[in-house]
Design an enzyme around this catalytic site. Structure first.
Site, PDB file in Angstrom:
ATOM      1  N   ASP A 263      -6.941  -5.489   1.989  1.00 21.90           N
ATOM      2  CA  ASP A 263      -5.818  -4.638   1.608  1.00 21.90           C
ATOM      3  C   ASP A 263      -5.600  -4.736   0.108  1.00 21.90           C
ATOM      4  OD1 ASP A 263      -2.948  -3.397   1.835  1.00 21.90           O
ATOM      5  OD2 ASP A 263      -3.705  -3.409   3.893  1.00 21.90           O
ATOM      6  N   HIS A 297       1.564  -3.731  -0.290  1.00 24.23           N
ATOM      7  CA  HIS A 297       1.185  -3.301   1.057  1.00 24.23           C
ATOM      8  C   HIS A 297       0.532  -4.432   1.849  1.00 24.23           C
ATOM      9  CE1 HIS A 297      -1.278  -1.084   4.087  1.00 24.23           C
ATOM     10  NE2 HIS A 297      -0.251  -0.262   4.098  1.00 24.23           N
ATOM     11  N   ASN A 398      -2.456   8.337   9.595  1.00 29.26           N
ATOM     12  CA  ASN A 398      -1.152   9.013   9.660  1.00 29.26           C
ATOM     13  C   ASN A 398      -1.309  10.520   9.561  1.00 29.26           C
ATOM     14  OD1 ASN A 398      -0.219   6.408   9.613  1.00 29.26           O
ATOM     15  ND2 ASN A 398       0.581   6.491   7.541  1.00 29.26           N
ATOM     16  N   SER A 492      -0.663   1.678   9.708  1.00 29.22           N
ATOM     17  CA  SER A 492      -0.950   0.390   9.060  1.00 29.22           C
ATOM     18  C   SER A 492      -0.202  -0.729   9.757  1.00 29.22           C
ATOM     19  CB  SER A 492      -0.519   0.421   7.589  1.00 29.22           C
ATOM     20  OG  SER A 492      -1.484   0.991   6.752  1.00 29.22           O
TER      21      SER A 492
END
Length: 685
Positions: A263, A297, A398, A492
């Site tokens: 990430d 994130h 998404n 996520s």
């Protein structure tokens, strides 16, 4: 006009040379030069022939006998070709490839080299939290990167004899490895400052025991800057929603299981490093960083997986609060990365999985893809990790609610692909719905996602001053004791929930293979949404249903005899009473699948010499049973007919492959122009 005429002359010369010399490596008989170029690249080449485009050059498999490190040899050969026809950046020995840049002339020249199997677009990957494209749309082509300096003229050497690669020695592992600049400097388009060392937490071999967490029954959370938001509109209840709390009561908290979080980085939050440091290592394959997680994130994801609630006094706890984390940074400070960065990160994990006890890879990001997983380099990379014993958990994306919107690597049929639900901020499942942004379906008509988990308004760790923290001040959440957290929405978050569940399952049954883990989780889901009145866009849109960690644990648990009990508070759910019986034989997922092309090419040296089994022994009028490893034309027809389920992956010659053997030049990588992907391009809620 002059450039096009010159390009035509160069291509003609290369074709003539190839026809006279013959291929030095096995070539795909069914491939033309245009077949070897990613359709996404062809679109960009036609739009602007002078544009310098990010590419991954994948090589054909070599013929036996193989060298000492055949995958490294091929990666180095790909780098040499990029030096001739473009700008090299880094080798990707995991998939026998190299990443770099080339314009249309260079890409066309590369496609004429018989040793080149395929030229991929090195697409942009992005995190799948609040920053994402508008639901219902798929970004088919991200913006073109800013051109790097003009490339040298395309040379006209005979392409049938690629430069002899020089194997690169494997670097000595260290507890907290940091990528080392390549021995041969990679041409950098612009000067870059001296990189700041990556902040790396001190590894801790055996974490101190932490009391079994007890989630607060009614978390009193407040959304800052949103006076009208009620408590039940925020989800701190997701562990209870998926019955993780029932597993905690048996003393199972993910102890000694490590999850690699690929990430934007992982910060040393007290929920991860107190009372003992559970961030075992940190490496960087993105741009330079001066803080552990400039984006914010990755830390949020790590908290969902393994946060222990230290700062909030147990109010906000992750799914596996005693699991370990390895930080593999592949997303830059702008929230974007490249497929090649992710492949390099996966390669590092495969090489170091034993050193850090890594059993799970969490991939909470994705890239748009319109082609089959068979030609996708990221699918090949995750499949190799999967066969090396790593459970790969990937986000669906998404980009729903339309059909066939799942992103890579979620499109891969082997991995566990996760969609998202909206739990309406309650523990009750009856009012849950499939989140409208949750992607489903693939171009191959594979049923994806495999299951769903809570993914809306998920509360987890906050990195003060990070990009997400600055962009979304209204997402701040205050614990009862005054500690601050952050809520985010997306697949996520749902992916991290499932990764935590895998850690719990593997603590209880460390002997499970990735195929068994997937079969257990997908086969033990729970229904939801009975009272919502919402109808799914398709019966397959949510996979097999909502994650149920407790049911999965029961399905995988060994049977006991003599009235043995499983009390809470004992590490690993220790059995008291009679000795447990042998674990039951569990079913396996992924039967009958055909892997990606790059997987098949890369692992030919690993499989070479094992028994050959075919699905159809007379396919195409060929007596396949009479063929040997040396007489088979290893192309798509052979890979389709090969009985992949017959391979005993635990006993193949893995030592013939050198993982993590080509250094990653993070300095040169940082100077490359990236696609501009803004964290705040879209806010879900």
């Amino acid at each position: 006009m002059r450039r096009r005429r010159l390009s035509s002359i160069v291509c003609a010369v290369l074709l003539l040379a190839a026809s006279l010399a013959g291929p030095a490596w096995p070539a795909r008989a069914d491939a033309t030069p245009q077949d070897k170029i990613d359709p996404a690249l062809r679109v960009r080449m036609a739009a602007d022939p002078l544009a310098v485009l990010p590419v991954i050059v994948e090589m054909q498999q070599p013929a036996a006998p193989f060298g000492a490190m055949p995958n490294v040899d091929r990666a180095n050969a790909a780098l040499d070709l990029l030096r001739q026809y473009g700008t090299p950046v880094a080798g990707l020995s995991l998939i026998d490839s190299a990443a770099g840049f080339a314009n249309a002339d260079g890409i066309n020249a590369l496609s004429l080299v018989p040793a080149v199997a395929y030229i991929h677009h090195d697409a942009t990957v992005r995190p799948l939290a609040d920053s994402m494209v508008t639901p219902g749309t798929v970004s088919e082509i991200p913006p073109l990167p800013t051109p790097v300096p003009t490339l040298p003229p395309i040379p006209t050497p005979t392409p049938t004899n690629p430069p002899t690669p020089t194997p690169t020695s494997t670097p000595t592992p260290s507890p907290t490895p940091t990528p080392t600049p390549a021995p041969t400097p990679t041409p950098a388009p612009t000067p870059t400052p001296t990189p700041t060392p990556t902040p790396t937490p001190t590894p801790t071999a055996t974490p101190t025991a932490t009391p079994t967490p007890t989630p607060a029954s009614s978390p009193a959370v407040t959304a800052q800057s949103q006076p009208g938001t009620e408590q039940n509109q925020l989800s701190a209840r997701y562990p209870t929603e998926v019955n993780a709390d029932q597993v905690w009561s048996r003393g199972i908290t993910g102890r000694d299981i490590t999850v690699a979080v690929l990430d934007s980085g992982v910060a040393a939050d007290p929920d991860l490093v107190s009372p003992s440091n559970r961030i075992l290592a940190s490496v960087n394959f993105a741009d330079q960083r001066t803080t552990s997680d400039p984006g914010g994130h990755g830390t949020h994801i790590a908290g969902i997986i393994a946060g222990n609630g230290t700062r909030s006094a147990g109010e906000f706890v992750g799914i596996a609060p005693n699991a370990n984390i390895v930080d593999v940074r592949v997303l830059g400070r702008t929230g974007s990365g490249r497929i090649s960065s992710v492949v390099r990160g996966i390669e590092w994990v495969v090489a170091h999985k034993n050193a850090y006890g890594i059993r799970v890879i969490n991939l909470s990001f994705g890239a748009p893809v319109t082609a089959s997983y068979r030609t996708d380099p990221l699918s090949a990379a995750v499949q190799i990790a999967w066969q090396r014993g790593l459970v790969v958990v990937a986000a669906s994306g998404n980009t729903g609610p339309q059909r066939d919107t799942v992103l890579t690597p979620g499109i891969d049929p082997y991995v566990i692909t996760v969609g998202a639900t909206d739990d309406a901020g309650t523990v009750a499942r009856g009012d849950d719905t499939l989140a409208p942004f949750s992607a489903w379906g693939t171009a191959d008509s594979n049923a994806k996602p495999d299951l769903v988990a809570p993914g809306r308004r998920i509360v987890s760790l906050r990195v003060p001053g990070s990009v997400l923290d600055t962009l979304f001040p209204d997402h701040l959440v205050l614990a009862r004791n005054g500690a601050t957290y952050l809520r985010l929405t997306g697949t996520s978050m749902a992916t991290a929930v499932v990764s935590g569940a895998v850690a719990l399952l593997l603590e209880r049954r460390p002997d499970l293979t990735p195929d068994q883990v997937k079969a257990v989780l997908v086969g033990a889901t729970q229904p939801y949404g009975q009272d919502s009145g919402v109808v799914l866009p398709d019966p397959s849109a949510d996979g097999s249903g909502l994650l149920d960690v407790s049911a999965a644990m029961s399905a995988a648990a060994p049977s006991t005899s003599g009235g043995g009990t499983l009390p809470g508070g004992l590490p690993g759910g220790t059995i008291i009473g009679s000795a447990p019986q042998a674990p039951p034989e569990l079913s396996r997922a992924n039967r009958g699948l055909r892997p990606a092309d790059a997987f098949a090419r890369s692992l030919l040296p690993v499989l070479y010499g094992t028994p050959l089994y075919w699905k159809d022994p007379t396919l195409g009028g060929i007596s396949w049973q009479t063929l040997t490893w040396d007489s088979v034309a290893w192309d798509s027809v052979a890979w389709d007919n090969f009985a992949w389920d017959s391979v005993a992956w635990d006993s193949v010659a893995w030592d013939s492959v050198a993982w993590d053997s080509i250094a990653w030049d993070s300095v040169a990588w940082d100077s490359i122009a990236w696609d501009s992907i803004a964290w705040d391009s879209f806010t879900l809620d």
